[in-house]
Scaffold this motif. Structure first.
Motif, short mmCIF file in Angstrom:
data_model
loop_
_atom_site.label_atom_id
_atom_site.label_comp_id
_atom_site.label_asym_id
_atom_site.label_seq_id
_atom_site.Cartn_x
_atom_site.Cartn_y
_atom_site.Cartn_z
N SER A 6 6.53 64.51 16.44
CA SER A 6 6.10 63.44 15.52
C SER A 6 4.69 63.74 15.03
O SER A 6 4.00 64.61 15.57
CB SER A 6 6.10 62.10 16.25
OG SER A 6 4.98 62.04 17.12
N ALA A 43 9.69 64.51 20.56
CA ALA A 43 10.72 63.52 20.89
C ALA A 43 12.08 64.09 20.56
O ALA A 43 12.32 64.52 19.43
CB ALA A 43 10.46 62.25 20.09
N VAL A 95 16.15 63.20 20.37
CA VAL A 95 17.07 62.06 20.40
C VAL A 95 18.49 62.57 20.61
O VAL A 95 18.83 63.70 20.24
CB VAL A 95 16.99 61.20 19.12
CG1 VAL A 95 15.68 60.47 19.05
CG2 VAL A 95 17.25 62.02 17.88
N LYS A 96 19.31 61.72 21.23
CA LYS A 96 20.69 62.08 21.54
C LYS A 96 21.60 61.56 20.44
O LYS A 96 21.55 60.38 20.09
CB LYS A 96 21.09 61.44 22.88
CG LYS A 96 20.20 61.87 24.04
CD LYS A 96 20.66 61.32 25.38
CE LYS A 96 20.25 59.87 25.55
NZ LYS A 96 20.32 59.44 26.97
N ARG A 118 13.12 58.84 13.85
CA ARG A 118 13.76 59.35 15.06
C ARG A 118 14.99 58.53 15.47
O ARG A 118 15.99 59.08 15.89
CB ARG A 118 12.75 59.37 16.22
CG ARG A 118 11.62 60.36 16.10
CD ARG A 118 12.02 61.81 16.38
NE ARG A 118 12.90 62.39 15.38
CZ ARG A 118 13.74 63.40 15.60
NH1 ARG A 118 13.81 63.92 16.80
NH2 ARG A 118 14.49 63.87 14.65
N VAL A 119 14.93 57.22 15.36
CA VAL A 119 16.05 56.41 15.88
C VAL A 119 17.25 56.45 14.95
O VAL A 119 18.38 56.21 15.37
CB VAL A 119 15.63 54.94 16.15
CG1 VAL A 119 14.54 54.87 17.18
CG2 VAL A 119 15.23 54.23 14.87
N TYR A 172 16.41 58.31 23.51
CA TYR A 172 15.56 59.50 23.63
C TYR A 172 16.11 60.37 24.74
O TYR A 172 16.63 59.88 25.74
CB TYR A 172 14.13 59.10 24.02
CG TYR A 172 13.32 58.56 22.86
CD1 TYR A 172 13.21 59.30 21.69
CD2 TYR A 172 12.66 57.34 22.94
CE1 TYR A 172 12.47 58.82 20.62
CE2 TYR A 172 11.93 56.85 21.89
CZ TYR A 172 11.83 57.59 20.72
OH TYR A 172 11.11 57.13 19.68
N TYR A 173 15.98 61.67 24.58
CA TYR A 173 16.33 62.57 25.67
C TYR A 173 15.01 63.04 26.25
O TYR A 173 14.28 63.82 25.63
CB TYR A 173 17.13 63.78 25.16
CG TYR A 173 17.52 64.67 26.31
CD1 TYR A 173 18.67 64.40 27.05
CD2 TYR A 173 16.72 65.74 26.73
CE1 TYR A 173 19.03 65.16 28.14
CE2 TYR A 173 17.07 66.51 27.82
CZ TYR A 173 18.22 66.22 28.53
OH TYR A 173 18.56 66.96 29.61
N THR A 174 14.64 62.54 27.42
CA THR A 174 13.36 62.95 27.98
C THR A 174 13.59 63.50 29.35
O THR A 174 14.62 63.25 29.98
CB THR A 174 12.37 61.77 28.08
OG1 THR A 174 13.06 60.74 28.79
CG2 THR A 174 11.95 61.27 26.75
N HIS A 195 13.37 53.67 26.38
CA HIS A 195 14.68 53.78 25.73
C HIS A 195 15.14 52.40 25.29
O HIS A 195 15.47 52.16 24.14
CB HIS A 195 15.66 54.41 26.71
CG HIS A 195 17.10 54.29 26.29
ND1 HIS A 195 18.01 55.27 26.54
CD2 HIS A 195 17.77 53.30 25.65
CE1 HIS A 195 19.19 54.88 26.06
NE2 HIS A 195 19.07 53.68 25.52
N HIS A 230 13.21 50.92 22.39
CA HIS A 230 13.36 51.52 21.06
C HIS A 230 14.76 51.45 20.50
O HIS A 230 14.94 51.36 19.30
CB HIS A 230 12.90 52.99 21.08
CG HIS A 230 11.43 53.11 20.92
ND1 HIS A 230 10.85 53.93 19.99
CD2 HIS A 230 10.41 52.50 21.55
CE1 HIS A 230 9.55 53.82 20.07
NE2 HIS A 230 9.25 52.97 21.01
#
Length: 1557
Positions: free
Chosen positions: A1133, A1139, A1141-1142, A1291-1292, A1386-1388, A1396, A1399
């Protein structure tokens, strides 16, 4: 007094004390004086001066043991403190008189030193500067500058501040006028001081030198935070907020908070909305107010009638030319001081006649005479040729032409030359008279003719030397008429702003003025007068060219060039010619003091009048006193010194009469500067330091009436103890500004008014632009000029007074005395003081910086006003006025344009700017119920909108029946095996590779076969490929094998150090168990260079897919449920956060379907994509959409544009593409790279008329300027301006808005009117999270472009970031989105569940509390437009304002960096890019300089100004860097947090870092 360094103590012991000095032999004293002069003129370096001086003094100073004699004199000691002057017996006897002590010349210096001692040592962080900037670039920088001068009114400078300390009267409580004056009886009006430059030796307070060591940024960071904690008042221990420093408005507490009264009346009226928040300062109730009586106009003595006075000036010339032809009129001197020629009255008469005849009869164009009586003619004569000027001037008068004397233009770009050109143009001048020598020296064009100077009309140049003029026939006589009201001549004057006006003087006025001067000065026939002034204008012209001829006087004209070589020349000529009168300025007296030697043979006893033309300058008194002090021994009588006050408009206003006229003795007044700043006259009793001693300028001129009126607004008469503008009504003042009737009415036709509102009569008065008052004995006193007036927060300050204070701070060490300019600029509705000086080449950075900080303190202490900016420029770099001195208005112009090129800058906005709007207080939040009621009452709907409903859209979409994108590819490979899906272009524009449905399927199978044996289902695989078909094939290969693909941008081979760690990080964070890549990249990942950047041993398995065996995989993997993970999308970002995302299989299919419907994509379509394929919508368009919809994608890797900027547009044209996608960085590359090549592209048949939609893929506010300039540039190639639109994703949800091909009725509405999707909002309301629509072009308006149309199946609501409640239409809030293609989370590495949930699964706190929303992290608003979409519904436009993470919370308001950056980029042409961030609540502005490093420091003030003006914020740090330093990601977005980290780690290698105090 501040403690002194040991060197300072040493030097004081070594200074020749007065006693020692008096015992120095005369020749040593003389040599010392010569040295002084050399130093002050810049002919000798400081070092050379010290060396020679210590040599001279060595024999007379007792040796100190063990000290090398050459070191005994303190390095760079105050230059003129040792000029030791003989004191006459007469003076010695009075030396004990305490009252005279106050006129000691070095007193101001002492005052300043004392003021500085009050300050505790304050540590200021030194600006850091790159070495190359330290090297002064100009060649002249090394030549000593012309130190000769002052500001325009040249006296201003050499008279170093001498504020006398008053001895207050005791026992008088009531301020009656008489008590404000200290009468100094005639004969004792002098002081017992030494030279007027002397300054306090060794009075330098010690500053910890370590403070000024250039700190690196880390140290600086802490130092600055410390400093900021302590610089303000001691009671503020926290670091300052960049917010309103209302309570710490100044460095010291006693400063009165004065209301910005004038500022408000002038400029606040149209800022009503600012007034809601503006911190309007109230006038201080304790400020002094005038208490005296109402003044009454003051009349001069009547103008006597003398029977034999000539009826006009030409008549006087005719009389003397015929009756006394041998009588000398003018003696001109050369640069050695030798008389070159003496012009007699006979010669002047015959030559003027010849010229008049030639002008009228011998110049013609097309057989018409070129000139008619009354025409204006320019006189361009150098200052060393008064004789030719005089002939030309009287020649014009005899020919009834109007002379307009101007300066000789030296180059095409002289300071102020353009304005002179406008004057000539407006006067209709077509002919210029000049001398042969001067004409030869003017710059020529190729044709050999004189060039046309910038802004000048075309002129014919005529040389007036003998051979060009013709003898008139015997019967021709010039018309010598009586003085009429026709214009005689036009004198130019430059205003404070730099514009040049012509003041018209009629024949009768000219004659009346000569008569008044003759009477006031007691001129008699045949007298000798020496004139040092410029003979082309003002007193030099009035005394030396006009009045002298009326009285048959003999003028000895001393050119400026001779004064520079020999400042004593005028005194020698007075002695040689036994001159009765001398006309000088105070600087001429000052110079002669520096140069005076023990010349026994000089006598000034012949003088009956020494006219000081700039006596109106408050600082002239010190020159007069010091001059008298020295030359009284040479026969100069005290009463001979006659200061006078002049103004271009009113001519001579007042003059002190010569002693034989029996006038009252001269007066002096010691006034409180604080009182003067409030416009009242007070004797200073408390504050001994800040006083101003002024002398009178004599009585009103004969036949004139004088009054004093208020400066602003209606011209009310002042009270007797009030300072106002002096106005004159007489028959001998100018008539008008030529061609400017409006200004003429204001200045030349003022009718003063009594407080009752009744005018004092119908006589019009002329404003003189002199500020002053009438004192006892009807003497006129002047305390300043309107031109030098600076009104800061309602208090008046005089530029000359500030100059004097600055010069009193050890001036000789760091700056040139005469080269300092003070002016004010308007920033944020108030004037701000700017000080600019020329720095000596030998002054070190640290010393200069220390001197600058001391100057700020001194001015603050003595004038109680803050300096906004102090700049030092290299020697000889300030624009010069014609006769030396600094051209103030040109300097100001350069400062405002950023063309001053300083080498040191110190800005203090924190202390000066006290009128910022109040910081916004956060209101307690309103509850949900009140919100709903409030919105209902206001008639506002809840801000919520959605795209078309997916369920109702019927389409023959075959792909819909498949749940998984990999199944769609297999189906297409069977159904349409040869249908082309992809075509990749290389930089030459040729096809690099292609793929049909079957080919792609086959390549994917090979990859899957290679993975299946080695990896488990669900493993994550990093795909590190350059943009191309390999990437797409391996993406599907992973899906076939049941693995999760992670696309990663490959490292840049030339920049491994910064790009490889990102690759490593994504591989690690995504937990990839394998890396698929090409052979070339595989080598790179394991290369020697890579080891320096990362630990290459920790890479997971790396496989290259270049030569995979042609194997078919036994069967493709079928996920058990569409909710399973399909792929990971990683992106950095703008705030520097990585970040991932899945994306589930169902979201992937929903995304493809939504885009297909929105953009109407079918297998028969072609679209061109110029995006990176690694994340977001770029990844979806490259890898997913073509396979889903079946259209052909022409893929243009953005990297290829670097070598061929036209690649993308040529492809669009060649393939006749209707829909194309690009990024902002691509658009910028095209705009910058192809802007000038549209013609060449057209010749190559590039035609963009096929494009219906060109969409910019972005995760930010639409860049409206860029899209507009792109449309404008390529309009010539057929691009419709309505084709360009923007998209929005984050991102979302990577695709929230896309502009489809057309909006229902938009197409029919034609292209008239502005683009319907742009609105203008008030930027100030936006800071308070409110949306207020305004008209285009209104102040503070910000254009926002709609971010495209919301996709089918997507719902959007605007929510409050804190309460999570829905907002109404007019509020700015966070955009929340609900859609089947939202990412699932998010994949963290750590799986932060809270983050998660917040958001991706959020519900509104009231209203619709069921829907699950994802928070985008972007602020925006919705607005229902009047347009309808295809279904007939009104169209809801979504406007994105900016990322929530990026916003800056300053002064209680929300700022978007891009708005501040846009303002900054606009402020100077050399700013290529800009980024802002905050650091310890200081606003830091980083600018990229596209230009020479000389310009770096120009940017500091411009950046500070624009951010104050447009955003009401004070910039804390300005960092100037090279182009390309601000990091930008692949989407073309600035990465401000990376930049901030680089700044704090001192990795930016800045050109300059300025810390604003």
């Amino acid at each position: 007094m501040a403690e002194r360094t040991s060197a300072g103590l040493l030097s004081m012991m070594l200074e020749p004390t007065p006693a020692v000095a008096m015992t120095l032999p005369a020749e040593v004293r003389e040599k010392l004086a010569e040295l002084e002069l050399e130093l002050s003129e810049g002919d000798i370096t400081q070092k050379g001066y010290e060396k020679k001086r210590s040599k001279l003094l060595a024999p007379y100073i007792p040796q100190i043991q063990g000290v090398d004699p050459s070191l005994q004199i303190d390095n760079r000691i105050q230059a003129s403190s040792q000029v030791v002057l003989p004191v006459s017996k007469h003076n010695k006897s009075r030396a004990g008189n305490a009252r005279d002590e106050r006129f000691r010349s070095d007193l101001h210096t002492e005052a300043v030193q004392a003021a500085l001692a009050k300050y505790k040592e304050r540590k200021m962080p030194m600006p850091s500067k790159r070495r190359s900037v330290l090297v002064q670039s100009s060649v002249e920088a090394c030549t000593p500058p012309d130190t000769s001068s002052a500001s325009e009114d040249e006296g201003s400078l050499r008279r170093q501040g001498r504020l006398a300390t008053s001895t207050p009267y005791q026992g008088h409580s009531h301020p009656a006028v008489e008590h404000w004056f200290n009468r100094v009886i005639q004969g004792s009006s002098t002081s017992s001081s030494a030279s007027s430059t002397s300054s306090h030796p060794g009075g330098r307070s010690v500053t910890n030198s370590a403070t000024h060591a250039a700190l690196n940024a880390n140290a600086t960071a802490t130092a600055l935070a410390d400093l900021m904690a302590h610089t303000q008042l001691d009671n503020h221990s926290a670091p300052p907020d960049v917010t309103g420093l209302s309570e710490r408005s100044s460095i010291h507490l006693e400063r009165p908070q004065v209301g910005s009264v004038r500022g408000i009346s002038r400029s606040y009226n149209h800022h009503a909305s600012m007034m809601e928040t503006a911190d309007v300062q109230q006038p201080d109730p304790n400020q002094p107010r005038p208490e005296g009586q109402q003044m009454s106009p003051l009349e001069g003595e009547p103008l006597g009638v003398v029977t034999n006075w000539p009826p006009s000036l030409p008549a006087a010339l005719q009389r003397w030319g015929t009756t006394h032809p041998k009588s000398p009129c003018l003696t001109a001197l050369d640069n050695a001081g030798k008389p070159v020629y003496t012009l007699t009255y006979g010669k002047l008469w015959t030559r003027s006649q010849k010229l008049a005849y030639t002008l009228l009869n011998k110049l013609s164009s097309r057989n018409e005479p070129l000139l008619m009586p009354g025409d204006r003619v320019a006189l361009v004569f150098p200052n060393n040729d008064p004789m030719m000027f005089m002939v030309a001037f009287y020649g014009c008068l005899l020919a009834e032409l109007v002379p307009v004397p101007i300066e000789v233009p030296l180059t095409r770009k002289d300071a102020g030359s353009q304005q002179i050109g406008f004057l000539l143009g407006s006067c209709g001048v077509t002919l210029a008279l000049t001398t042969d020598a001067c004409q030869k020296g003017l710059p020529k064009a190729q044709t050999g003719e004189v060039v046309t100077f910038k802004g000048w009309p075309r002129l014919l140049w005529f040389v007036t030397d003998g051979k060009h003029v013709v003898k008139p026939p015997k019967d021709w006589h010039p018309p010598v008429r009586e003085a009429s009201n026709d214009i005689a001549y036009i004198e130019y004057k430059t205003s404070k702003e730099g514009s040049t006006m012509g003041i018209t003087v009629s024949h009768s006025t000219m004659l009346a003025h000569c008569q008044a001067l003759t009477q006031a000065c007691g001129y008699t026939e045949g007298e000798t007068i020496t004139n040092v002034l410029d003979f082309k204008r003002e007193a030099g012209l009035w005394h030396g060219v006009l009045t002298s001829v009326m009285n048959r006087m003999h003028v000895i004209s001393i050119p400026y060039s001779l004064m520079k070589v020999n400042p004593l020349s005028w005194i020698q000529k007075v002695h040689m010619y036994k001159a009765r009168v001398a006309v000088v300025k105070s600087r001429d007296m000052h110079w002669s003091l520096l140069a005076q030697r023990d010349q026994r043979d000089i006598s000034l006893s012949s003088l009956r009048m020494l006219i000081v033309a700039d006596g109106a300058n408050p600082w002239s008194i010190s020159s007069c006193d010091a001059f008298l002090n020295v030359f009284q021994a040479r026969g100069l009588r005290p009463e001979v010194i006659c200061p006078c006050a002049c103004s271009s408009e009113a001519m001579t206003v007042a003059i002190r009469r010569p002693p034989e006229m029996g006038v009252p003795p001269p007066g002096k007044a010691v006034l409180s500067m604080s009182g003067l700043s409030h416009g009242v006259i007070r004797v200073d009793t408390e504050e001994k330091l800040s006083v101003l001693t002024v002398q009178d300028v004599g009585q009103v001129m004969p036949g004139a009436v004088v009054c004093v009126v208020r400066v602003e607004g209606t011209p009310f008469l002042c009270q007797t103890d009030e300072v106002g503008e002096i106005c004159v009504s007489s028959g001998s003042s100018g008539l008008a500004y030529y061609g400017l009737p409006g200004m003429t009415k204001n200045i030349f036709e003022t009718i003063p008014v009594k407080p009752s509102g009744v005018s004092i009569g119908d006589r019009p008065f002329t404003r003189t632009s002199l500020l002053g008052f009438v004192g006892p004995d009807n003497l006129v006193f002047v305390v300043g000029k309107i031109d030098g007036l600076m009104v800061v927060s309602g208090r008046r300050h005089n530029a000359d007074d500030v100059v004097a204070t600055a010069l009193a701070v050890e001036p000789m060490k760091f700056v040139y005395r005469g080269r300092i300019a003070v002016f004010s600029v308007l920033v944020l509705h108030d004037e701000r003081i700017i000080v600019v000086a020329e720095q000596r080449p030998d002054a070190s950075e640290e010393d200069s910086f220390q001197w600058m900080s001391r100057v700020l303190q001194a001015i603050d202490s003595i004038h109680q006003v803050g300096v906004y900016c102090l700049a030092l420029v290299p020697a000889n770099n300030l624009p010069k006025a014609p006769l030396g001195g600094i051209h103030i208005s040109e300097t100001k112009q350069r400062f405002l344009e950023g063309a001053l090129h300083p080498c040191n800058v110190l800005m203090c906005p924190h202390t000066c700017v006290t009128n910022l709007p109040k910081p916004r207080q956060k209101q307690p939040e309103v509850g949900p119920a009140s919100m709903i009621v409030g919105n209902l009452v206001a008639g506002k709907r809840i801000a919520q909108a959605c795209g078309r409903d997916l369920g109702q859209l019927e389409d023959n979409d075959q792909a819909r029946k498949f749940l998984y994108i990999q199944d769609v590819l297999q189906w297409r490979a069977q159904a349409t095996p040869d249908h082309p899906l992809f075509l990749v272009l290389n930089s030459k524009g040729t096809v690099a590779s292609t793929a049909s449905c079957l080919q792609l399927h086959k390549r994917a199978e090979r990859v899957a076969a290679a993975l299946m044996g080695r990896l488990n289902t669900g493993d994550h695989v990093a795909l590190v490929y350059p943009p191309g078909i390999d990437l797409i094939a391996t993406f599907y290969g992973c899906l076939y094998a049941g693995c999760v693909p992670v696309t990663v941008r490959p490292p840049h081979p030339q920049n491994l150090a910064t790009t490889l760690p990102t690759v490593k990080m994504i591989v690690e964070v995504s937990k990839s168990v394998c890396i698929l890549t090409t052979q070339a990249i595989m080598k790179l990942l394991k290369s020697k260079e890579a080891t320096a950047a990362v630990d290459i041993k920790s890479w997971p398995t790396v496989m290259d897919t270049d030569d995979l065996p042609r194997k078919k995989c036994p069967q493709t993997y079928k996920p058990p449920t569409p909710e399973m993970l399909a792929y990971l999308d990683f992106s950095v970002s703008t705030t520097g956060i990585l970040a991932g995302v899945k994306m589930s299989h169902s979201a992937t299919s929903a995304l493809c379907r939504s885009i297909k419907l929105q953009c109407e994509l079918y297998p028969s379509r072609q679209i061109a994509i110029c995006l990176d394929p690694y994340c977001g919508l770029g990844l979806a368009l490259w890898c997913l959409c073509s396979v889903y919809s079946g259209h052909q994608s022409i893929l243009v890797p953005p990297l290829e544009l670097e070598s061929n900027a036209s690649l993308w547009l040529s492809a669009v044209s060649q393939y006749k593409v209707r829909v194309t996608f690009c990024s902002y960085s691509v658009m910028e590359m095209c705009t910058k790279g192809l802007g000038s090549q549209t013609e060449a592209l057209r010749l190559r048949n590039v035609n963009l008329s096929c494009v219906r939609t060109c969409m910019v893929v972005a995760e930010e506010r639409p860049r409206i300027t860029l899209t507009q300039s792109f449309s404008k540039i390529f309009k010539d190639l057929g691009l419709s301006p309505r084709a360009v639109s923007t998209t929005f994703g984050c991102r979302v949800n990577i695709a929230i808005c896309l502009q489809p091909n057309r909006l229902g009725k938009l197409a029919e509405q034609g292209t008239s009117g502005p683009d319907p999707t742009t609105v203008y909002v008030d930027m100030r309301a936006l800071r308070h999270d409110r949306v207020r629509l305004v008209e285009r072009g209104s102040p503070h308006s910000l254009p926002l472009m709609e971010s495209g149309k919301i996709l089918p199946g997507v719902k959007v609501v605007i929510a409050n970031t804190e309460t999570k409640g829905p907002l109404g239409d007019s509020h700015l809030g966070e955009i929340w989105v609900s859609s089947p293609h939202n990412a699932t989370g998010y994949y963290t590495v750590y799986g932060e569940e809270a983050l998660h949930a917040d958001h991706f699964n959020t519900k509104l706190s009231f209203g619709d509390t069921q829907t699950i929303w994802a928070r985008t992290g972007y602020l925006g608003f919705l607005r229902r437009t009047d347009l309808t979409d295809a279904s007939g519904e009104r169209h809801d436009a979504l406007y994105v304002v900016g990322s929530l993470d990026e916003t800056l919370e300053l002064r209680g308001m929300r700022y978007h960096p891009i708005d501040i950056e846009t303002s900054v980029i606009r402020s100077h042409k050399s700013i290529a890019e800009c980024a802002v961030f905050t650091w310890t609540n200081l606003l830091v502005v980083v600018v990229e300089l596209e230009g020479s490093e000389q310009e770096a420091l120009d940017l500091v003030a411009l950046v500070t100004n624009v951010v104050l003006e447009e955003h009401y914020l004070i910039v804390g740090v300005v960092v100037v860097v090279d182009p390309g330093v601000i990091p930008i990601n692949s989407r073309g977005e600035k990465q401000r947090m990376h930049l901030r980290d680089g700044f704090l780690a001192d990795q930016l290698d800045p050109i300059y870092v300025a810390y604003n105090m």
